[in-house]
Design a protein around this motif. Structure first.
Motif, short mmCIF file in Angstrom:
data_model
loop_
_atom_site.label_atom_id
_atom_site.label_comp_id
_atom_site.label_asym_id
_atom_site.label_seq_id
_atom_site.Cartn_x
_atom_site.Cartn_y
_atom_site.Cartn_z
N SER A 11 -7.64 -4.40 -2.35
CA SER A 11 -7.67 -4.31 -3.81
C SER A 11 -8.81 -5.13 -4.41
O SER A 11 -9.21 -4.90 -5.55
CB SER A 11 -6.33 -4.77 -4.40
N GLU A 66 -6.61 -0.18 -7.87
CA GLU A 66 -5.30 -0.46 -8.46
C GLU A 66 -5.25 -0.13 -9.95
O GLU A 66 -4.61 -0.84 -10.73
CB GLU A 66 -4.91 -1.92 -8.22
N GLY A 68 -4.03 1.55 -13.23
CA GLY A 68 -2.78 2.13 -13.68
C GLY A 68 -3.00 3.46 -14.38
O GLY A 68 -3.95 3.63 -15.14
N LEU A 70 -0.65 6.43 -16.51
CA LEU A 70 0.64 6.78 -17.10
C LEU A 70 0.77 8.29 -17.16
O LEU A 70 -0.17 8.99 -17.55
CB LEU A 70 0.76 6.21 -18.51
N LYS A 75 5.75 6.99 -17.30
CA LYS A 75 5.93 6.39 -15.96
C LYS A 75 4.55 5.97 -15.43
O LYS A 75 3.58 6.70 -15.56
CB LYS A 75 6.59 7.38 -15.01
N SER A 76 4.50 4.80 -14.82
CA SER A 76 3.24 4.24 -14.35
C SER A 76 3.03 4.52 -12.86
O SER A 76 3.96 4.42 -12.06
CB SER A 76 3.25 2.73 -14.59
N TYR A 77 1.80 4.85 -12.51
CA TYR A 77 1.37 5.08 -11.13
C TYR A 77 0.14 4.22 -10.88
O TYR A 77 -0.63 3.95 -11.79
CB TYR A 77 1.04 6.56 -10.90
N ARG A 78 -0.05 3.81 -9.62
CA ARG A 78 -1.15 2.91 -9.31
C ARG A 78 -1.79 3.29 -7.97
O ARG A 78 -1.46 2.72 -6.93
CB ARG A 78 -0.65 1.48 -9.27
N TYR A 110 -0.93 11.74 -7.69
CA TYR A 110 -2.11 11.09 -8.24
C TYR A 110 -3.18 12.12 -8.60
O TYR A 110 -3.78 12.05 -9.67
CB TYR A 110 -2.71 10.10 -7.24
#
Length: 138
Positions: A11, A66, A68, A70, A75-78, A110
């Motif tokens: 990261s 990393e 973010g 939405l 809802k959050s995805y990373r 994603y």
């Protein structure tokens, strides 16, 4: 714990050349000791230097680690890494364990989110760090 450490290191890496500095930083912060740092950095260097992987870590790329995202429901995805080329957006997710079908579904989500955000030519890759030929296009 190993997987979490590897993800932490990745990261913080933009270029392959960043690995030694990141490891020194983590040693200084007490996150890893020198022996752990050698093992992790060796593994990461070996993987990132492969030509099919190195293209995601070369100079001049626009990268977000990393970042973010939405979805329409909040809802959050990373995803682990986004690489923005002139005519392509690549999403890469790092895996330290065995291959599982849920990894493909995660990466497809994603890709779908990026397409909804009007990114064109979205490609997706799973990078299994413990496998010899661990780069899998989804």
């Amino acid at each position: 714990e190993y997987g979490s450490l590897v993800h932490l290191v990745l990261s913080k890496i933009i270029l392959i050349e960043d690995v030694p500095n990141v490891m020194e930083q983590l040693i200084g912060e007490g996150v890893v000791n020198e022996e752990e740092a050698l093992g992790i950095s060796g593994t990461i260097q070996n993987v990132l230097e492969k030509p099919e992987v190195a293209r995601f870590f070369k100079t001049g790329l626009k990268v977000k680690n990393e970042a973010g995202i939405l979805d329409e429901n909040g809802k959050s995805y990373r995803p682990d890494r986004l690489v923005f080329y002139e005519n392509e957006t690549a999403v890469i997710d790092f895996k330290t364990g065995k291959r599982e079908e849920k990894h493909r579904a995660q990466l497809q989500k994603y890709k779908d989110l990026l397409l909804q955000m009007n990114y064109n030519n979205v490609t997706g890759f799973l990078l299994y760090l413990k496998e010899e030929n661990g780069l899998v296009e989804v």
